[in-house]
Enzyme design. Structure first.
Site, PDB file in Angstrom:
ATOM      1  N   GLN A  90       0.836  -9.720  -6.796  1.00  0.00           N
ATOM      2  CA  GLN A  90       0.344 -11.079  -7.019  1.00  0.00           C
ATOM      3  C   GLN A  90       1.210 -11.838  -8.021  1.00  0.00           C
ATOM      4  O   GLN A  90       1.095 -13.049  -8.145  1.00  0.00           O
ATOM      5  CB  GLN A  90      -1.107 -11.048  -7.532  1.00  0.00           C
ATOM      6  N   THR A 141       0.846  -1.197   0.000  1.00  0.00           N
ATOM      7  CA  THR A 141       0.000   0.000   0.000  1.00  0.00           C
ATOM      8  C   THR A 141       0.882   1.247   0.000  1.00  0.00           C
ATOM      9  O   THR A 141       0.661   2.186  -0.762  1.00  0.00           O
ATOM     10  CB  THR A 141      -0.956  -0.016   1.199  1.00  0.00           C
ATOM     11  N   CYS A 154      -9.086  -6.909   0.937  1.00  0.00           N
ATOM     12  CA  CYS A 154      -9.036  -5.452   1.018  1.00  0.00           C
ATOM     13  C   CYS A 154     -10.328  -4.819   0.512  1.00  0.00           C
ATOM     14  O   CYS A 154     -10.581  -3.648   0.737  1.00  0.00           O
ATOM     15  CB  CYS A 154      -7.860  -4.900   0.214  1.00  0.00           C
ATOM     16  N   HIS A 165       4.259 -10.232   2.571  1.00  0.00           N
ATOM     17  CA  HIS A 165       3.382 -11.247   3.163  1.00  0.00           C
ATOM     18  C   HIS A 165       2.578 -12.029   2.127  1.00  0.00           C
ATOM     19  O   HIS A 165       1.874 -12.970   2.466  1.00  0.00           O
ATOM     20  CB  HIS A 165       2.462 -10.610   4.220  1.00  0.00           C
TER      21      HIS A 165
END
Lengths: 376, 400
Positions: A177, A70, A321, A199
């Site tokens: 991703q 982010t 999210c 993560h």
């Protein structure tokens, strides 16, 4: 537990955790301190930087450690906008992660000109579509590599190649991703800014990086001690950087063998779902090997995934999210009804037994919910 | 079949007469060392050419490594086939597909060294060209500025098809011109001077003057990193770290401020020369550029140069600062050089350094110092390490 929500977060690799703990303990000094302990911590931090760079075929000085994707996405997009004076135009797809989407919406409300690219029903964005959106004052194209909800792969190399003809346009890619699942070469792909997250690749939350081709492309969001080439102030976290570097290395080393494996399991899952009643399976042409996106056409997905969780099988509704929003923006962006969307996301260690367990749980959940008359 | 070998063309070596063998074997050794990260890679020499056999190693990465090796004029991917026309057609076709995946313009140049081969070179040009065009509809011929020149050599041991030539660094193989002692400060210039010295075939030793506690571990690390970067162009750099604090403090106490830098440079040369002599090295190297700073004027150089009879080479002497910076960026030392750690030259720096020091006066001022003693002590306590291109493993690596 059969955990099939790896696109939301992954279990940290024990080797990564061990490295993190050892580094946090033995290299706790501030890497910017001039004493020998600081030098040791700095040495470790720089080694981690070098390793991250090598894995993504970048140069060490191009790696800016951040608190996660982010922050990296915000730095890339807002940092580019802050770096410009006068009119600013950006091109972005409608199916980006919220950390890109909301950032662009915010900039739009501040007067930045944003062109939103809509993918077709298969989720595709084409190079001519991007090129025709460019204007004289376009300074950034932001496009994810692999969609977190659908697994669709965007043609990054091709767009990067096209943008070589537009030297004033920086190219940002959210590679969260894609890292370790779909190869991307930072030095060859024509990308200027690249986001990765720890993560999602069996590393730790709070770790990530933004690869920056030239520091002069950006202004920082965080001001302070001028760490990370002045682009990201805040005491550098050598242990966090180590965990990211190690997670990335382990993931990339396993990637070659495991892509086919994940692809095979995903196809198996898709085949299974296609045979279920009232299930729509998304089958885009270019897709990542680890994500299956489907929709329950007649049911609310939430009781369904709860019923699966009761049998210790974890899948999710679309992206974590976006879970607070009604329906899926990404599916809507593709012109589809995503109100019943579910996502099954694998990782390299997912086994055939896990997939069998998933199928059994799905069948039982189906039965249970129909029996309970809970079909909504 | 893919381009499984690289053909290396020598720079300048053809003019070296009897020494040629020595140069060739040195270049082969340097290439093998540079490519040692791929144990599957082998090399061979035949007919005045050096070949690198990839044996599965990634071609583009090997090519990029070769672009760090001095003594190479250019190199090209190459395939060897039997002395058979069909085999050449297919090799030329595969080479075209590999080098021009999206199509483009080609040119074929055949040399028939083996005259027993039944078809003449002009005829072969045409036959190969039309075979390639037949199989690659997106290719056309351009004999003046082709995107890909397919060079075909018909030799006794087979036919070699090469294409996609890339330039090398030129120069002479490191190690063919003897050894030189570089005064390596940690600034922008001296690593570039070292690079140019290596380009002319010198193996480098480097000497660095360290003044703890005034200069810290990071300044030292920076110098090691610079030496490591230089080692990537050669065969490792022997680095001598000379403790300079005692000498520097003695100078600071004895010599007028505005002559301090001149005297200091004289001591550095004496120490560098002493270590060079121990190592049987016959030249000193600095990154000086004429007029760049006070100690690099002709008068300063004259005054400083008095203390040594060894050749003092200054590869950058006529270069502008911007040229040096551009080269430092190209060779990958700039980012390290500009890290802001104090080095011994900037310590106690006077604000009014003489640009035209008088050599006699300087000698007079320093005559009150125990010159030989200071030099001997520093040289005796110098620490020597061998810096290789690869960073040595340390405890931190286990964490990664």
């Amino acid at each position: 537990m059969i955990y099939l929500d790896n696109s939301a977060s992954t279990r940290p690799d024990p080797a990564v955790l061990a490295s993190y703990q050892a580094a946090a303990d033995a290299y706790f000094a501030n890497p910017a301190s001039l004493h020998p302990e600081g030098t040791r911590a700095e040495n470790l931090l720089e080694k981690a930087r070098k390793q991250v760079a090598a894995q993504l075929r970048a140069e060490p000085f191009e790696v800016i450690f951040t608190s996660g994707a982010t922050e990296a996405n915000n730095t890339a997009i807002q940092g580019t906008a802050k770096n410009k004076t006068g009119r600013v135009h950006m091109v972005v797809t409608t199916v980006e992660h919220p950390s890109v989407h909301e950032t662009c919406l915010h900039l739009e409300s501040q007067g930045v000109d944003i062109t939103w690219l809509h993918p077709d029903q298969d989720g595709r964005i084409t190079v001519p579509q991007v090129e025709s959106a460019l204007k004289d004052h376009t300074c950034l194209v932001s496009m994810m590599h692999v969609n977190n909800e659908t697994g669709v792969v965007f043609p990054i190399e091709e767009v990067g190649g096209m943008l070589q003809h537009y030297p004033n346009v920086a190219f940002h890619v959210d590679h969260v991703q894609g890292a370790g699942r779909v190869p991307l070469d930072f030095s060859e792909a024509g990308v200027d800014l690249l986001t990765i997250s720890g993560h999602k690749i069996h590393g730790l939350k709070g770790t990530g990086a933004l690869l920056v081709r030239k520091a002069s492309l950006l202004k920082p969001l965080l001001h302070g001690g001028g760490q990370e080439a002045g682009l990201r102030s805040g005491t550098a976290d050598a242990a966090g950087a180590v965990s990211l570097a190690k997670a990335l290395r382990l993931t990339m080393e396993a990637a070659g063998d495991k892509q086919q494996h994940m692809r095979r399991l995903s196809l198996d899952i898709q085949q299974f779902l296609l045979e279920r009643p009232d299930v729509f399976v998304l089958q885009p042409g270019e897709s990542a090997p680890h994500i299956t996106a489907a929709a329950l056409t007649t049911r609310n997905p939430e009781p369904f995934i709860q019923a699966m969780a009761e049998q210790d099988v974890i899948i999710s509704t679309t992206s974590a999210c976006s879970s607070k929003a009604a329906g899926s923006r990404v599916w809507k962006g593709m012109g589809l009804d995503g109100s019943g969307a579910v996502r099954i996301s694998l990782t390299s260690s997912t086994t055939e037994e896990d997939v069998e367990g998933f199928k059994q749980a799905w069948l039982q959940a189906e039965e249970k919910i129909i029996k309970a008359g809970a079909a909504l | 079949m893919k381009a499984d070998s690289l053909l290396i063309r020598y720079a300048e070596l053809s003019v070296k007469g009897k020494n040629r063998k020595k140069f060739e074997s040195r270049l082969e050794k340097n290439v093998r060392k540079k490519l040692a990260v791929w144990p599957e890679v082998t090399t061979s020499r035949s007919f005045g050419r050096l070949y690198v056999h990839l044996n599965g190693a990634p071609r583009l990465e090997v090519e990029s490594a070769l672009q760090d090796v001095f003594g190479i004029a250019s190199f090209s991917p190459v395939m060897r086939t039997e002395l058979d026309e069909e085999a050449v057609f297919s090799a030329a076709d595969l080479m075209t597909k590999e080098m021009l995946p999206g199509g483009g313009t080609i040119k074929v140049s055949v040399r028939r060294i083996e005259k027993q081969f039944p078809v003449g070179s002009q005829e072969m040009n045409q036959r190969i060209g039309s075979a390639v065009l037949r199989n690659n509809p997106s290719c056309t011929v351009d004999v003046h500025q082709p995107d890909l020149e397919l060079k075909v050599e018909i030799r006794t041991d087979g036919i070699y098809v090469s294409g996609g030539q890339k330039p090398g660094l030129g120069g002479l193989p490191v190690g063919t011109s003897g050894r030189g002692m570089l005064l390596l400060s940690g600034g922008i210039d001296s690593p570039v001077a070292g690079y140019y010295a290596m380009k002319r075939g010198l193996t480098l030793d480097a000497v660095h003057f360290h003044s703890p506690p005034y200069t810290n571990d990071r300044a030292l690390q920076k110098v090691k990193d610079l030496a490591r970067r230089l080692a990537a162009y050669g065969v490792g750099v022997r680095l001598h770290i000379v403790p300079f604090t005692a000498c520097q403090l003695a100078i600071h106490q004895q010599v007028p401020d505005n002559c301090e830098i001149t005297v200091m440079r004289r001591f550095m040369l004496r120490m560098a020369e002493a270590i060079a002599a121990q190592q049987d090295i016959k030249a000193l190297l600095t990154g000086e550029s004429l007029g760049q700073v006070a100690s690099q004027t002709i008068d300063s150089m004259y005054a400083i140069n008095q203390v040594t009879t060894m050749p003092l080479l200054r590869p950058l002497i006529t270069m502008d600062k911007m040229e040096v910076i551009a080269q430092a960026e190209r060779i990958g030392t700039y980012a390290t050089s500009i890290l802001p750690f104090e080095d011994c030259c900037t310590l106690f720096l006077a604000s009014d350094v003489k640009t035209r020091p008088n050599a006699e006066k300087v000698a007079y001022y320093e005559s009150f110092l125990p010159i030989q003693e200071l030099v001997d002590e520093a040289v005796e306590n110098a620490e020597t390490m061998y810096i290789q291109a690869e960073q040595p493993a340390d405890e931190a690596d286990d964490l990664l």
